[in-house]
Design an enzyme around this catalytic site. Structure first.
Site, PDB file in Angstrom:
ATOM      1  N   SER A 107       0.819  -1.217   0.000  1.00  0.00           N
ATOM      2  CA  SER A 107       0.000   0.000   0.000  1.00  0.00           C
ATOM      3  C   SER A 107       0.856   1.272   0.000  1.00  0.00           C
ATOM      4  CB  SER A 107      -0.944  -0.012   1.204  1.00  0.00           C
ATOM      5  OG  SER A 107      -0.206   0.111   2.389  1.00  0.00           O
ATOM      6  N   LYS A 154      -6.180   4.592   8.134  1.00  0.00           N
ATOM      7  CA  LYS A 154      -5.056   5.386   7.608  1.00  0.00           C
ATOM      8  C   LYS A 154      -5.425   6.872   7.545  1.00  0.00           C
ATOM      9  CE  LYS A 154      -2.825   1.706   5.016  1.00  0.00           C
ATOM     10  NZ  LYS A 154      -2.699   1.029   3.734  1.00  0.00           N
TER      11      LYS A 154
END
Lengths: 251, 809
Positions: B658, B701
């Protein structure tokens, strides 16, 4: 049952190995009830010891049937062993009844030895000497009484009734004639708490042979008094050798 | 920092709120709670198929993530199905009179086991009184006495005859201490002593010896005959005993035979019982008897004698009206197959058929057995024993020691029971696939898989069904009902659990925890219904209980110990986002990634990998971005750059791809010398074509970077760049949504690295124009220019010096 008379001695004559511990207990109980001491006579059969010296003598084992030489040292050893066993069993029985016991080992012939040594005994008990297998079971066979009129005869009847109660069995009474039957029956019925079944035998031939024949059809013990003509004297010897049950002689 | 090309997400895209108006109830107590299964149609179909098909090996493996309600669903489905099936038979172990080491089994109609046990106990009790009474009867006693007297008479007659015969021959039959002997007599009837015998003539001695010898032979014959006579007595007694026994037992047993005439197995067993009692009738005399003639002894009726006629009901279904459904929490070898117990007696361990204990396979026979696969596999030999039973369709009861050959002592070998069962294993998917791959028997025995999904699609119907599920769970656990607001909040949280705003989580364990905790706060506040505030409080408090590490990290960032910039700009430096999972709680954390470069041979150094702090998926992401660079820039030159990438201040393992978008952007910044705005954080993975792909943990996140920015102070410029394909996953916290609404925080979706680099640098990324070059001034033109310069420099550096240069030197 009349009141129990106190006597000095009860003698039990034992021949050979202990066959019937019930008999020892019965002897101890009879003695205890009469506050008597129990004297045992263990007879070492002199005939057996003599024959053991003959060169051709053999014996056959009771259990296996094996034949072996009859040797006097071994016979003597075995007799001593038998006497020890008898002594132990008697002591055990008497300990339970809290009476004393003495035992004498005498060499001779059974009846003559006993008759010589038991003149002052109130009751003499002969263990069975029949060479067959003693019954190990508490028999349901009746007690047999050879009845004689008189004081000793009554005492013999008391003992017979006592044994019937102990062994929970019936009483067979041998009478010479019918004449005493009603009176004897009345005496028994008058005994408090008595419910013992009684049968009378009045044999055609009132003799020892007939007695033996009758008793050997099934008998827990044969009770007689020392004055009875078909059980005293030589007849005693015969009975002791041929009966399949103990013989109790009341003085 | 926005432009028209790249619009931030509107607040409505950040959260899929549950429409309270569609939940038309005050609280869950008003709902129909009969159906507690949400979704799982695939699994339900599989369960229906597996339980319905009547073929060998169609057992079921219910697989799914832990806490998805597999067990509860299986239980509910099986209970429903079992109720439509007939009850299972009773199973009874009985003594095998032919071979007591191998107890036999009887299959009885349901409810008959207990009845038969009671009847046989009664029979045993009756035997204990009737037979001894018969043997104590006067009739029996007199017949026995007659037999024995016959023997005694025979024996005594033999001895008396022999004695008489001896007497006639002037020999006395004597009893010795151990046997018998003969003594010759003299004329006076006294035993001849040795001296007298010596005086006899030789012929007289010989005559005596012959006479005694002949008598001895006769005695020997008699003694040898005695065992035969004894045997005749024994036979006679035995015959009489059988006669008495048959009469009494036959009378007792015939009543039971009639009673159980519709159960042939029972009648057969009763016949065996009857025969055995007659065979062993002597043991029932119940008195201390000693018989010289027989030489046998009986010491009353032994307990063992009577107990062998009892039965051992190992499975009884009494008043059950449905097939059994058994759940075993501890599926050990013994619990599954049953066991043979022992009792200590006189220092020995003894056993018999009454000590056989049934297992779950017995209890579930004719129905269903539900086991946890993980627990099953952890129990020694339990898996093997289950497979063996399913394969052979028989349940054998034997000890583990014996089955392993560790014990050779004689023990019981109970007759195996025919098995008709459906086993349902519940477990994780990985377990299923491992068994499928490595256990060849597994596929033959568990042909049906019921796959439980941990999420369902979220729509109006499922939201309402979810409300019913919550109501049922509360009801089952005696929790207060939930208001519609509370349900809506749980629905939203369930969506967040799935990381997808269009799905709902079916992880019942997590939902149950949430309900219990919310109910706790509602009760603390004295309310009888759980409200949305209780649910929110439960969520917040749980985070609070777990967020010590997050607080520590964010504090370190605020104090500058961990360097994260949320404003300014820097070449080759970018804020990436990662998720830390602490087991039950996960949160997002910004991490600084830096990229540097110099002339080289095309090597891209991933420092995480070099230090073995990078996982294989992370390395894969780095290699993909390298591929993107090689295929998009300075195509006609050698790739002459050496670059390195690192997660700054990262001392733990980094995995996942990611951060590959962030790493690419950092590298492009470094190569192009283009500064990156530090108010951005970015997450996303890329492919070799530069397309941005979805990542996991997007909510955490975003929230992680928001929290850091919030700590420093929101400027309105701060934003997170996420893959467009993650927009549907957003279920952000309320404070984040409020910040976005107030334009103090932004979230940008991107589809391509070009979008990301333009947002990060504020400069056009660049698309090749007709001459094949990137437009001048674009980020990519600068990158390409740098790569060409490095290639030329490398060429110059590696070329041999020209002769002129030598001369000059």
């Amino acid at each position: 049952m009349n009141q129990i008379r106190t006597i000095a001695r009860v003698v039990i004559a034992v021949y050979g190995p202990p066959r019937n511990s019930n008999l020892f207990e019965t002897a101890a109980r009879l003695a205890a009830r009469r506050r008597a001491c129990l004297d045992a006579i263990f007879i070492e059969d002199s005939d057996l010891l003599d024959v053991a010296l003959l060169p051709f003598s053999h014996e056959f084992d009771r259990s296996s049937g094996v034949m072996r030489k009859l040797e006097r040292p071994r016979v003597e050893r075995e007799l001593r062993s038998d006497a020890d066993q008898v002594r132990r069993q008697l002591e055990s029985s008497c300990h339970r009844e809290n009476i004393t016991v003495s035992m004498e080992v005498v060499r001779g012939r059974l009846v003559s030895v006993v008759q010589e040594t038991s003149t002052t005994a109130g009751i003499v008990i002969f263990d069975q000497t029949n060479p067959g297998w003693a019954s190990l079971r508490r028999s349901t066979a009746p007690i047999w009484l050879v009845y004689s009129a008189g004081e000793t005869g009554n005492r013999a009847m008391d003992i017979a009734l006592e044994l019937c109660a102990e062994y929970q069995t019936g009483l067979n009474i041998i009478l010479p004639t019918d004449s005493d039957k009603v009176r004897v029956l009345q005496d028994i019925e008058d005994t408090p708490g008595n419910n013992i079944p009684v049968r009378f035998q009045i044999p055609g031939n009132y003799d020892t042979d007939t007695l033996l024949h009758l008793a050997n059809t099934g008998c827990t013990a044969l009770v007689t008094d020392q004055g009875n003509p078909i059980t005293c004297g030589k007849s005693t010897h015969r009975l002791v050798n041929s009966l399949r049950c103990p013989l109790i002689v009341v003085a | 920092m926005t432009d028209k090309k790249h619009e931030p997400l509107p607040p409505s895209a950040l959260y899929a709120a549950c429409d309270r108006t569609k939940l038309s109830f005050a609280d869950t107590s008003e709902l129909d709670l009969s159906d507690g299964i949400l979704g799982q149609q695939r699994a339900l179909d599989a369960l229906g198929f597996g339980t319905g098909i009547d073929s060998h090996g169609y057992n079921i493996f219910a697989m799914g993530a832990p806490g998805t309600g597999k067990f509860a669903t299986v239980k509910e489905v099986l209970d429903q199905i079992a109720a439509t099936r007939p009850p299972a038979p009773d199973w009874v172990y009985v003594n095998n009179f032919e071979d007591p080491h191998k107890p036999g089994i009887l299959k009885l109609s349901p409810g008959y086991g207990a009845r038969l046990r009671k009847d046989l106990e009664q029979l045993v009790e009756d035997l204990g009184t009737v037979l001894p009474a018969a043997f104590q009867s006067e009739d029996y006693q007199s017949r026995i006495e007659k037999i024995e007297q016959e023997f005694t008479h025979r024996r005594d007659q033999a001895f008396e005859s022999l004695a008489a015969e001896a007497s006639q021959q002037r020999v006395r039959f004597l009893s010795t201490p151990t046997g018998f002997a003969f003594a010759p007599l003299n004329t006076e009837g006294k035993v001849i002593d040795p001296e007298s015998f010596e005086k006899l003539t030789e012929s007289e001695q010989q005559h005596i010896e012959e006479t005694v010898g002949a008598l001895q032979k006769k005695l020997q014959r008699i003694i040898r005959e005695i065992p035969k006579w004894q045997k005749e007595v024994r036979d006679g007694v035995r015959l009489l005993e059988r006669e008495i026994g048959s009469l009494e037992v036959g009378h007792l047993v015939s009543a039971y035979k009639k009673k159980y005439q519709d159960q042939p197995a029972v009648v057969e067993h009763l016949i065996a019982v009857e025969n055995d009692i007659v065979d062993h009738v002597r043991e029932f005399r119940g008195e201390q008897t000693q018989t010289a003639a027989i030489g046998a002894e009986s010491a009353g009726i032994q307990k063992e004698t009577l107990s062998r006629y009892r039965i051992n009901v190992i499975v009884e279904h009494g008043s059950d009206s449905a097939a059994p459904v058994i759940y075993q929490d501890l599926p050990s070898f013994g619990n599954l197959t049953g066991r043979v117990e022992h009792r200590a007696q006189m220092g020995m361990l003894l056993t018999d058929f009454t000590l056989i204990k049934g297992g779950d396979l017995h209890r579930a026979n004719g129905g269903y057995l539900v086991l946890d696969a993980h627990r099953l596999l952890f129990q020694p030999f339990a898996w093997d024993c289950l497979k063996r039973a399913l394969r052979s369709r028989l349940v054998h009861i034997e000890s583990m020691e014996k089955s392993l050959g560790l014990m050779s002592t004689i023990s019981l070998e109970p007759e195996p029971i025919p098995l008709d069962i459906k086993v349902v294993l519940t477990g994780e998917r990985m377990l299923y696939y491992l068994l499928k791959a490595y256990d060849p028997e597994f596929s033959d025995l568990f042909k049906v898989v019921a796959d439980f999904d941990e999420r369902v699609n979220r729509d109006e119907d499922t939201e309402f069904a979810f409300a019913r599920l919550l109501g049922r769970m509360s009801n089952n656990d005696d929790l207060p009902p939930l208001t519609s607001d509370a349900v809506a909040r749980v629905v939203e949280q369930a969506s967040r659990m799935t990381e997808d705003s269009s799905k709902l989580s079916t992880r019942l364990r997590d939902l149950s925890e949430l309900l219990h905790e919310a109910a706790h706060y509602a009760r603390m506040d004295g309310r009888e219904r759980v409200d949305a505030t209780d649910v929110q409080r439960a969520i917040d408090e749980k985070i609070h209980r777990h967020d010590r590490v997050r607080d520590y990290l964010f504090d370190a960032i605020k104090r500058g110990a961990i360097k994260i910039a949320t404003e300014g700009e820097r070449v080759g430096q970018i804020n990436a986002l990662s998720v830390l999972d602490l087991g039950g709680f996960s949160f997002g954390q910004p991490s600084r990634i830096t990229a540097t470069h110099r002339m080289g041979d095309g090597t891209l150094v991933d420092i995480q990998r070099e230090t073995e702090l990078g996982g294989s998926i992370h390395t894969r992401g780095v290699l993909i971005l390298a591929g993107y660079l090689r295929s998009n820039f300075a195509l006609s030159c050698p790739f002459s750059v050496s670059a390195s990438l690192v997660f700054e201040q990262s001392y733990g393992m980094v995995d996942g791809d990611s951060a590959s978008l962030a790493e690419l952007c950092a590298l492009l910044s470094s190569l192009g010398g283009v500064p990156i705005h530090q108010q951005f954080a970015i997450t996303g993975s890329i492919n070799q074509l530069g397309e941005v792909q979805a990542i996991g943990g997007v909510n955490q996140k975003i929230e992680g970077f928001f929290d850091v920015c919030n700590n420093f102070g929101l400027t309105g410029e701060q934003a997170v760049i996420i893959p467009s394909s993650n927009v549907g996953h957003l279920m952000l916290r309320e404070d984040v949504r409020n910040a976005v609404s107030n334009n103090t925080f932004s979230i940008y979706p991107v589809q391509h690295v070009n979008d990301a680099i333009e947002l990060l640098t504020g400069i056009t990324a660049g698309v090749r124009i007709d001459n094949g070059d990137y437009p001048a001034g674009s980020v990519y033109a600068r990158v390409e220019q740098m790569l060409i310069e490095l290639a030329l420099a490398r060429r110059d550096f590696t070329s041999p010096p020209s002769p002129n240069e030598d001369e000059q030197t």
